[in-house]
Design a protein around this motif. Sequence first.
Motif, short mmCIF file in Angstrom:
data_model
loop_
_atom_site.label_atom_id
_atom_site.label_comp_id
_atom_site.label_asym_id
_atom_site.label_seq_id
_atom_site.Cartn_x
_atom_site.Cartn_y
_atom_site.Cartn_z
N ALA A 169 0.83 -1.21 0.00
CA ALA A 169 0.00 0.00 0.00
C ALA A 169 0.87 1.27 0.00
O ALA A 169 0.54 2.26 -0.66
CB ALA A 169 -0.94 0.00 1.20
N TYR A 170 2.01 1.22 0.73
CA TYR A 170 2.93 2.38 0.71
C TYR A 170 3.51 2.59 -0.69
O TYR A 170 3.69 3.71 -1.15
CB TYR A 170 4.06 2.19 1.72
CG TYR A 170 3.59 2.29 3.15
CD1 TYR A 170 3.30 3.53 3.72
CD2 TYR A 170 3.43 1.16 3.95
CE1 TYR A 170 2.87 3.64 5.03
CE2 TYR A 170 3.00 1.25 5.26
CZ TYR A 170 2.73 2.50 5.80
OH TYR A 170 2.29 2.59 7.10
N GLY A 171 3.82 1.47 -1.35
CA GLY A 171 4.37 1.56 -2.71
C GLY A 171 3.36 2.18 -3.66
O GLY A 171 3.71 3.06 -4.46
N ILE A 172 2.11 1.75 -3.57
CA ILE A 172 1.07 2.31 -4.44
C ILE A 172 0.87 3.80 -4.13
O ILE A 172 0.79 4.64 -5.03
CB ILE A 172 -0.27 1.55 -4.26
CG1 ILE A 172 -0.10 0.09 -4.69
CG2 ILE A 172 -1.39 2.22 -5.06
CD1 ILE A 172 -1.30 -0.80 -4.35
N ASP A 173 0.85 4.14 -2.84
CA ASP A 173 0.71 5.55 -2.45
C ASP A 173 1.87 6.39 -3.00
O ASP A 173 1.67 7.54 -3.39
CB ASP A 173 0.71 5.67 -0.92
CG ASP A 173 -0.72 5.73 -0.36
OD1 ASP A 173 -1.66 5.84 -1.17
OD2 ASP A 173 -0.87 5.67 0.87
N TYR A 174 3.09 5.81 -3.02
CA TYR A 174 4.23 6.56 -3.54
C TYR A 174 4.04 6.90 -5.02
O TYR A 174 4.23 8.04 -5.44
CB TYR A 174 5.53 5.78 -3.34
CG TYR A 174 6.71 6.42 -4.04
CD1 TYR A 174 7.28 7.59 -3.55
CD2 TYR A 174 7.22 5.88 -5.22
CE1 TYR A 174 8.34 8.20 -4.22
CE2 TYR A 174 8.28 6.48 -5.89
CZ TYR A 174 8.83 7.64 -5.38
OH TYR A 174 9.88 8.24 -6.04
N TRP A 175 3.64 5.89 -5.81
CA TRP A 175 3.43 6.16 -7.24
C TRP A 175 2.35 7.22 -7.42
O TRP A 175 2.49 8.12 -8.26
CB TRP A 175 3.05 4.88 -8.00
CG TRP A 175 4.15 3.86 -8.15
CD1 TRP A 175 4.07 2.53 -7.90
CD2 TRP A 175 5.49 4.08 -8.66
NE1 TRP A 175 5.26 1.91 -8.19
CE2 TRP A 175 6.14 2.83 -8.65
CE3 TRP A 175 6.19 5.21 -9.08
CZ2 TRP A 175 7.48 2.67 -9.06
CZ3 TRP A 175 7.51 5.06 -9.50
CH2 TRP A 175 8.14 3.81 -9.48
N ALA A 176 1.27 7.13 -6.62
CA ALA A 176 0.19 8.12 -6.74
C ALA A 176 0.67 9.51 -6.34
O ALA A 176 0.34 10.51 -6.98
CB ALA A 176 -1.00 7.69 -5.87
N ALA A 177 1.50 9.58 -5.29
CA ALA A 177 2.01 10.87 -4.84
C ALA A 177 2.97 11.47 -5.88
O ALA A 177 3.04 12.69 -6.06
CB ALA A 177 2.73 10.70 -3.50
N LEU A 178 3.69 10.62 -6.57
CA LEU A 178 4.61 11.10 -7.61
C LEU A 178 3.82 11.66 -8.80
O LEU A 178 4.21 12.66 -9.40
CB LEU A 178 5.51 9.94 -8.06
CG LEU A 178 6.87 10.28 -8.65
CD1 LEU A 178 7.64 11.30 -7.84
CD2 LEU A 178 7.69 8.99 -8.82
N VAL A 179 2.68 11.04 -9.09
CA VAL A 179 1.80 11.58 -10.14
C VAL A 179 1.33 12.97 -9.72
O VAL A 179 1.34 13.91 -10.53
CB VAL A 179 0.60 10.63 -10.37
CG1 VAL A 179 -0.47 11.31 -11.23
CG2 VAL A 179 1.07 9.34 -11.03
N ALA A 180 0.95 13.12 -8.45
CA ALA A 180 0.50 14.43 -7.96
C ALA A 180 1.63 15.47 -8.08
O ALA A 180 1.40 16.62 -8.41
CB ALA A 180 0.03 14.31 -6.51
N GLN A 181 2.88 15.02 -7.83
CA GLN A 181 4.04 15.91 -7.93
C GLN A 181 4.30 16.34 -9.37
O GLN A 181 4.62 17.49 -9.64
CB GLN A 181 5.31 15.21 -7.41
CG GLN A 181 5.40 15.10 -5.92
CD GLN A 181 5.63 16.45 -5.25
OE1 GLN A 181 6.33 17.30 -5.79
NE2 GLN A 181 5.01 16.65 -4.11
N ARG A 182 4.27 15.39 -10.29
CA ARG A 182 4.76 15.64 -11.65
C ARG A 182 3.67 15.88 -12.69
O ARG A 182 3.96 16.44 -13.75
CB ARG A 182 5.65 14.46 -12.12
CG ARG A 182 6.85 14.18 -11.24
CD ARG A 182 7.76 15.39 -11.09
NE ARG A 182 8.31 15.85 -12.37
CZ ARG A 182 8.74 17.09 -12.60
NH1 ARG A 182 8.66 18.00 -11.64
NH2 ARG A 182 9.22 17.42 -13.76
N LEU A 183 2.43 15.43 -12.44
CA LEU A 183 1.40 15.55 -13.48
C LEU A 183 0.16 16.30 -12.99
O LEU A 183 -0.95 16.04 -13.44
CB LEU A 183 0.98 14.15 -13.98
CG LEU A 183 2.06 13.26 -14.60
CD1 LEU A 183 1.46 11.94 -15.07
CD2 LEU A 183 2.76 13.95 -15.78
#
Length: 388
Positions: free
Chosen positions: A373-387
Amino acid sequence: MTPSEASRLVAEEAKTWRREIHQHPELLFDLPRTAALVAEKLKAFGCDEVVTGIAQSGVVAVIAGKRGPGRTIAFRCDMDALPMSEQTNLPYASKVPNMMHACGHDGHTAIMLGAAKRFAAERDFAGKIVLVFQPAEEGGGGGRVMLEERLLDRFGIEEVYGMHNQPGLDVGSFAIRSGPMMAAGDRFVIAITGLGGHAATPHLARDPLLAASHLVVALQSIASRFIDPLDSVVVSVTFISGGDRRALNVIPSTVEIGGSVRTMQPSTRRAVEQRFREIVKTTAALYGAEAEIDWRPGYPVTVNNPEKTSAAIAAAQSIVGQERVDGNWPMTMGSEDFSYMLEKRPGAMIWLGNGDSADLHNPAYDFNDNAIAYGIDYWAALVAQRLS
Ligand SMILES: [Zn+2]
Ligand SMILES: [Zn+2]
């Protein structure tokens, strides 16, 4: 902090996919079962494009955001296992003799699938996400082959991000560093040829064993006397072969030595190879022998782009808070084939805490499902950062 509700829900499912993959490990480029599972899920989630067969069994999915045009960024995971026997006694242990997911690539794949499910359903971003599931990280250079098959241009990828689990780092913690993060790993075999003869008349021979012995010692001067002590270099001679125990009165005509060279800077890597070649040639010549070098380049230095590392740190901090993200994690002398993608596009690779597990490549290792779940949250947070 606990992972988000959305990621926890998907993680429950992703855990079953992870265990399914774990039971059926596959090696290098030959991942028919794993790639089929991945492609089938990605299609079921409704990704815009799912392409299979890149670098034999690599899979790529494209998901466009609903907020219009923007950047195209790639997230990469690895899918392959290792040729070793599992000794975990887990109910979902490997069913294939002498193959095991001992590096957690089953977990990385499950995390990326979980993220894909969320992205395809939510699409709350601008631009495009390209999800790259690569084969052959463990020694086959699958990432390099994907690049040779024009992965980056074909999908218009502008930035690349990777993630690997880290035993010993708490679950729910992240670690990263800017700049060089993992080593380049090159290998060598040297054939030293002299002139064989009788052990009683060494002056009539040109002893390659003496040359090889001096060479093993001389090669240690690269790290100790040629490279800045603050720049890490390892030269390990791990193999030596020559002569015959049944012929102790014979000086052999050839000796082979081999080993591994690890460097942390691309410029140092080039300098070390050059110095290595000089030492081998001159040391052999000193004893009247000749040396032939078989230099086998391995994965390059894994270098994180500073700006993208900051984005990765911000993403990780947004889910677990500042104190659980180590932005200055030490370099390691291991190597990683995500380095090829980072050579071509700016990006960053982050460590995901796997808790108090056995080490990577250990027969007792298992990926920690609580990290999904932390890994999925990281990818989602990176989307929020970059896209966004
Ligand atoms: Zn590994
Ligand atoms: Zn790995």
